[in-house]
Motif scaffolding. Sequence first.
Motif, PDB file in Angstrom:
ATOM      1  N   LYS A  35       0.837  -1.206   0.000  1.00  0.00           N
ATOM      2  CA  LYS A  35       0.000   0.000   0.000  1.00  0.00           C
ATOM      3  C   LYS A  35       0.870   1.252   0.000  1.00  0.00           C
ATOM      4  O   LYS A  35       0.582   2.233  -0.700  1.00  0.00           O
ATOM      5  N   LEU A  36       1.942   1.228   0.796  1.00  0.00           N
ATOM      6  CA  LEU A  36       2.862   2.358   0.837  1.00  0.00           C
ATOM      7  C   LEU A  36       3.530   2.545  -0.520  1.00  0.00           C
ATOM      8  O   LEU A  36       3.714   3.677  -0.987  1.00  0.00           O
ATOM      9  N   MET A  37       3.879   1.443  -1.175  1.00  0.00           N
ATOM     10  CA  MET A  37       4.465   1.516  -2.511  1.00  0.00           C
ATOM     11  C   MET A  37       3.533   2.222  -3.484  1.00  0.00           C
ATOM     12  O   MET A  37       3.963   3.067  -4.282  1.00  0.00           O
ATOM     13  N   THR A  75      18.482   6.310  -6.046  1.00  0.00           N
ATOM     14  CA  THR A  75      17.424   7.214  -6.486  1.00  0.00           C
ATOM     15  C   THR A  75      16.335   7.348  -5.429  1.00  0.00           C
ATOM     16  O   THR A  75      15.824   8.452  -5.182  1.00  0.00           O
ATOM     17  N   ALA A  76      15.978   6.236  -4.800  1.00  0.00           N
ATOM     18  CA  ALA A  76      14.949   6.275  -3.752  1.00  0.00           C
ATOM     19  C   ALA A  76      15.372   7.187  -2.612  1.00  0.00           C
ATOM     20  O   ALA A  76      14.584   8.015  -2.125  1.00  0.00           O
ATOM     21  N   ALA A  77      16.619   7.044  -2.164  1.00  0.00           N
ATOM     22  CA  ALA A  77      17.106   7.883  -1.071  1.00  0.00           C
ATOM     23  C   ALA A  77      17.059   9.360  -1.456  1.00  0.00           C
ATOM     24  O   ALA A  77      16.651  10.216  -0.667  1.00  0.00           O
ATOM     25  N   THR A  78      17.454   9.675  -2.691  1.00  0.00           N
ATOM     26  CA  THR A  78      17.463  11.060  -3.156  1.00  0.00           C
ATOM     27  C   THR A  78      16.044  11.618  -3.258  1.00  0.00           C
ATOM     28  O   THR A  78      15.764  12.735  -2.802  1.00  0.00           O
ATOM     29  N   LEU A  79      15.132  10.846  -3.867  1.00  0.00           N
ATOM     30  CA  LEU A  79      13.746  11.305  -4.002  1.00  0.00           C
ATOM     31  C   LEU A  79      13.106  11.582  -2.647  1.00  0.00           C
ATOM     32  O   LEU A  79      12.297  12.509  -2.508  1.00  0.00           O
ATOM     33  N   LEU A  80      13.476  10.786  -1.648  1.00  0.00           N
ATOM     34  CA  LEU A  80      12.904  10.935  -0.305  1.00  0.00           C
ATOM     35  C   LEU A  80      13.647  11.970   0.535  1.00  0.00           C
ATOM     36  O   LEU A  80      13.329  12.173   1.707  1.00  0.00           O
ATOM     37  N   THR A 146      13.905  -7.772  -1.670  1.00  0.00           N
ATOM     38  CA  THR A 146      13.526  -6.480  -2.246  1.00  0.00           C
ATOM     39  C   THR A 146      12.991  -6.661  -3.668  1.00  0.00           C
ATOM     40  O   THR A 146      12.073  -5.951  -4.090  1.00  0.00           O
ATOM     41  N   GLN A 147      13.551  -7.613  -4.407  1.00  0.00           N
ATOM     42  CA  GLN A 147      13.032  -7.926  -5.741  1.00  0.00           C
ATOM     43  C   GLN A 147      11.596  -8.427  -5.659  1.00  0.00           C
ATOM     44  O   GLN A 147      10.743  -8.072  -6.474  1.00  0.00           O
ATOM     45  N   ALA A 313       9.696  -0.095  -4.706  1.00  0.00           N
ATOM     46  CA  ALA A 313       9.923  -0.913  -3.512  1.00  0.00           C
ATOM     47  C   ALA A 313      10.946  -0.272  -2.585  1.00  0.00           C
ATOM     48  O   ALA A 313      10.750  -0.229  -1.356  1.00  0.00           O
ATOM     49  N   GLN A 314      12.045   0.245  -3.150  1.00  0.00           N
ATOM     50  CA  GLN A 314      13.098   0.796  -2.292  1.00  0.00           C
ATOM     51  C   GLN A 314      12.636   2.062  -1.577  1.00  0.00           C
ATOM     52  O   GLN A 314      13.010   2.300  -0.420  1.00  0.00           O
ATOM     53  N   MET A 315      11.822   2.872  -2.245  1.00  0.00           N
ATOM     54  CA  MET A 315      11.280   4.044  -1.558  1.00  0.00           C
ATOM     55  C   MET A 315      10.468   3.609  -0.348  1.00  0.00           C
ATOM     56  O   MET A 315      10.611   4.159   0.754  1.00  0.00           O
TER      57      MET A 315
END
Length: 348
Positions: A35-37, A75-80, A146-147, A313-315
Amino acid sequence: MKLPSSSATELNKQDLRHFLKTQDFTKKELSDILKLMAMLKQARKDNAVPQLFKGKSVAMIFEQPSTRTRVSFETAATLLGGHALFLSPKDIHLGAKESLEDTARVLSRMVDIIMARVDDHSTVAGLAQYASVPVVNGLCDWLHPTQIMADLFTMQEHLPENKKLSDLTVAFVGDATNVTSSLMFACTKFGMTFKHICPDRFKAPQEWINIALENCEYSGGELVITDDTAQVEGCDIVVADSFYWFGQEDEKEIRLSTFIPDYVVSEDLMAKAGADAMFMHCLPANDQRECSREVMESANSIIFDEAENRLTAQMAILAYFTYKHNTVPSAETVAAHKNKIEGFLNSL
């Protein structure tokens, strides 16, 4: 004057959790991550990703190379709103000049979460044992959780009409890889029918089968282990993966001769599954080995949606495992520190 540690180790960690395998989580908890994804993917589409990782860092340990894992976590870390550090075997002394325990303890003083893509599961498990921040398994010889979160989400995005996740039948055609195990465990936990179609010589070990069967007892799912490719008939999803991986190079020829051509996911095999069956692959794909380029490029292929959802998923993973420990300072506290430090610097 000794000050207390300013790192994440000083936060309330009684409820510290690691993401080493999906088996450690309930169906409800995994569904919450899905749901968070969905919310984060929509936020990214709207160019409005909330800064849930602001001021935080993730240490990314890589014993094995990867395009999707590295790019998606950075990218996830940067976007967040946060930061990612790439640590190759040349950059750290993991288990060599420095013990696994000391590496975990040092990194815990400097970052907020650790992701490790390692050769052996004992390495990521050891990091989790000694770390005081969350540790995420980015891949090991046994699992690739994570995959699988990306895979579950992709399946959810492409559900057949009037079906839910628990109604799906998933066929994994090929070797017993770390993707096979993780997908087998997740699918059976959600109540799906999971088929591992593989030559008997390379089928899933009994330990994996026992875990999946136990999941089925609670979820109502079904597990099928077979060497018969005709079992793809009626499947909603057909999944492929490499026939050999790191550490299996000495088996390359026997593996390829055993799997090819019968277990190559071709247009003929997809036709057996049915006109609506979708194709998934974690990538990178050796086209003309485990699958054909025609299948990869077909209208039923969702492999690039699947790849994009590694970022989704990583975000979610970064936010899910660190947000509860966020400490948001008041404007007064920020101003007080700013004035004190700037006043000191101006006096120099």
